[in-house]
Design an enzyme around this catalytic site. Structure first.
Site, mmCIF file in Angstrom:
data_model
loop_
_atom_site.group_PDB
_atom_site.id
_atom_site.type_symbol
_atom_site.label_atom_id
_atom_site.label_comp_id
_atom_site.label_asym_id
_atom_site.label_seq_id
_atom_site.Cartn_x
_atom_site.Cartn_y
_atom_site.Cartn_z
ATOM 1 N N GLU A 293 32.400 12.262 -49.530
ATOM 2 C CA GLU A 293 31.407 13.325 -49.419
ATOM 3 C C GLU A 293 32.051 14.672 -49.132
ATOM 4 O O GLU A 293 31.586 15.711 -49.628
ATOM 5 C CB GLU A 293 30.399 12.968 -48.331
ATOM 6 C CG GLU A 293 29.559 11.736 -48.656
ATOM 7 C CD GLU A 293 28.766 11.245 -47.470
ATOM 8 O OE1 GLU A 293 27.576 11.613 -47.361
ATOM 9 O OE2 GLU A 293 29.320 10.482 -46.650
ATOM 10 N N ARG B 219 27.705 20.748 -44.686
ATOM 11 C CA ARG B 219 26.718 19.707 -44.941
ATOM 12 C C ARG B 219 25.425 20.074 -44.227
ATOM 13 O O ARG B 219 25.425 20.379 -43.035
ATOM 14 C CB ARG B 219 27.207 18.358 -44.427
ATOM 15 C CG ARG B 219 26.192 17.240 -44.680
ATOM 16 C CD ARG B 219 26.434 16.036 -43.806
ATOM 17 N NE ARG B 219 25.465 14.985 -44.078
ATOM 18 C CZ ARG B 219 25.139 14.039 -43.224
ATOM 19 N NH1 ARG B 219 25.707 13.996 -42.026
ATOM 20 N NH2 ARG B 219 24.247 13.124 -43.544
ATOM 21 N N ASN C 37 30.976 19.562 -41.093
ATOM 22 C CA ASN C 37 29.799 18.708 -40.896
ATOM 23 C C ASN C 37 29.490 18.744 -39.406
ATOM 24 O O ASN C 37 30.179 18.130 -38.600
ATOM 25 C CB ASN C 37 30.093 17.282 -41.369
ATOM 26 C CG ASN C 37 28.898 16.355 -41.188
ATOM 27 O OD1 ASN C 37 27.858 16.737 -40.671
ATOM 28 N ND2 ASN C 37 29.057 15.114 -41.617
ATOM 29 N N HIS D 151 21.736 10.856 -48.258
ATOM 30 C CA HIS D 151 23.045 10.411 -48.772
ATOM 31 C C HIS D 151 23.273 10.903 -50.203
ATOM 32 O O HIS D 151 24.074 10.326 -50.942
ATOM 33 C CB HIS D 151 23.174 8.882 -48.754
ATOM 34 C CG HIS D 151 23.197 8.272 -47.391
ATOM 35 N ND1 HIS D 151 22.536 7.093 -47.104
ATOM 36 C CD2 HIS D 151 23.786 8.676 -46.232
ATOM 37 C CE1 HIS D 151 22.729 6.789 -45.827
ATOM 38 N NE2 HIS D 151 23.482 7.742 -45.278
ATOM 39 N N ARG E 7 18.579 1.295 -37.280
ATOM 40 C CA ARG E 7 17.267 1.670 -37.826
ATOM 41 C C ARG E 7 16.636 0.469 -38.515
ATOM 42 O O ARG E 7 17.304 -0.315 -39.181
ATOM 43 C CB ARG E 7 17.395 2.818 -38.823
ATOM 44 C CG ARG E 7 17.922 4.089 -38.227
ATOM 45 C CD ARG E 7 18.075 5.177 -39.267
ATOM 46 N NE ARG E 7 19.196 6.055 -38.951
ATOM 47 C CZ ARG E 7 19.887 6.742 -39.845
ATOM 48 N NH1 ARG E 7 19.577 6.653 -41.129
ATOM 49 N NH2 ARG E 7 20.893 7.502 -39.468
#
Length: 414
Positions: free
Chosen positions: A399, A105, A30, A194, A255
């Site tokens: 993940e 990823r 990743n 996600h 955010r």
């Protein structure tokens, strides 16, 4: 350097069996703008062999942290770039590993990809075309892929996309009510993110409920510094809270989540800010950090609220209300609702957030068991709800394992 086999006995054109060797493994990467997270899983039993992080790349403070056999290690690598970090990673891998493949990823695949794919030049070109949709993420993902292809030239490599799981959204869920040519010409639509996490925990929830994924409806809430929720109907994503970018939807660490689009014009007029300055505020200065004026870390805010900090308490209240509101809205996308699943750093470890969110969900029949919630779920099932109430589960996401599984599947059946 360790003796790492980079070949694979799987044929390039068809399926094959997992090799008998117990050292057969999958490397997961990743790649960020200045960091690489990595993990190696055994191909047969999905055991985590080693995991680590190379960070601050390109700076004098560059270093690599890794964990193997329960022990933590650290190495300084001043000035190391992506490729140097990958070569340093090779040196700390256990000897005689047989790398069957490498899974990457990739944040944004737009409508180009509805699943994981074997990487070739055409795939790289397609990921490049998605850069305008994810200018902060896809360039780093591409850099990691190119560096890995140089270091491991003979090893099959697979791209696993955050957006792919959400390519099953129906048109009425992914289209915005804007001029149609914005979609046909400029690719403006809801993509969602996600996806790897939502896919993993929804399948795991079905397993724990003793059901086939095709039989149930779920709402999954991935809550970390980035947050999103997803309606999963019969194993397929049918709606989600993030949109064309990861800025839309729930309140997050820094955010804003959903806002009135007219806010951009208003703040430009009030403060004289240009668009990049406004976007920086919405992406990096808002969310929990902006509301509390203290931190983007939920643990810090819970502690501060317990000590009487009203701004921290308000930030938590807004976060939980907006989450409950989204969960309620996503239920409209389902034909049935078998369970609500909490995952991610906050979802897995914050009883306060789950309890306060549940207070807004009484119309869905949510009623948490205080003891199970405090324990982050029943050991076997992850259940935190009272008997007879709407089933709520806490399921740790994985993940990296999902990427490893996809990688093995793709290289067996290219």
């Amino acid at each position: 350097m360790n003796d790492i086999r980079r070949d694979t006995p799987l044929s390039a054109g068809g399926s094959g069996d997992i090799p008998a060797t117990p050292r057969a493994s999958i490397l997961v990467i990743n790649c960020g703008s200045s960091s690489i997270k990595f993990a190696v899983f055994g191909a047969r039993r999905e055991t985590l062999i080693i995991s680590g992080l190379a960070e601050r790349l390109g700076s004098p403070e560059a270093r690599m942290l890794w964990k193997i056999d329960g022990e933590r290690h650290e190495r300084s690598m001043p000035g190391a770039d992506l490729e140097a970090a990958l070569r340093a990673m090779l040196e700390v891998l256990p000897p005689n590993l047989q790398l069957l493949g490498i899974g990457h990823r990739v944040v944004h695949g737009a409508e180009e990809f509805s699943g994981s794919v074997l990487i070739d030049d055409a795939v790289l070109a397609a990921v490049e075309r998605c850069v305008p949709l994810a200018p902060l993420h896809n360039p780093a993902n591409l850099a990691g892929i190119r560096a890995a292809r140089h270091v491991f030239p003979d090893t099959p490599q697979v791209a696993v996309f955050d957006t792919a799981f959400h390519q099953t959204l129906p048109r009425h869920a992914y289209l915005y009510a804007v001029p149609r040519e914005w979609y046909t010409r400029d690719r403006v639509r809801r993509y969602g993110f996600h996806g790897t996490s939502h896919r993993y925990v929804s399948a795991e929830a079905a397993r724990r409920l003793g059901k086939d994924p095709s039989e149930i409806g779920l709402i999954t809430a991935h809550l970390g510094n980035g947050c999103s929720a997803c309606a999963v109907d019969r194993g397929r994503s049918v709606d989600t809270t993030m949109g064309i970018s990861p800025l839309e939807g729930l309140v997050m660490g820094t955010r804003s989540g959903d806002i009135d689009p007219a806010l951009h014009e208003y703040m430009a007029a009030r403060r004289g800010w240009d668009l990049p300055r406004i976007m920086r505020a919405l992406n990096r200065e808002s969310g929990l950090l902006g509301l509390s004026g203290l931190s983007n870390d939920m643990r810090t805010l819970v502690e501060a609220a317990d000590n009487g900090n009203d701004d921290a308490r308000l930030a938590i209240d807004v976060f939980c209300y907006r989450l409950a509101k989204a969960i309620s809205a996503l239920s409209a996308a389902l034909s049935r609702l078998d369970a609500i699943v909490f995952t991610g750093g906050i979802g897995e470890h914050s009883p306060v957030v789950r309890a306060r969110t549940a207070e807004h969900l009484h119309l869905l029949g949510v009623d948490l068991d205080p003891e199970l919630n405090a324990a982050n779920g029943e050991p076997e099932t992850g259940r935190i709800s009272k008997s007879g109430a709407r089933t709520c589960l806490v399921i740790p996401t994985n993940e990296e394992l999902m990427i490893a599984r996809d990688t093995l599947s793709v290289i067996r059946n290219p």
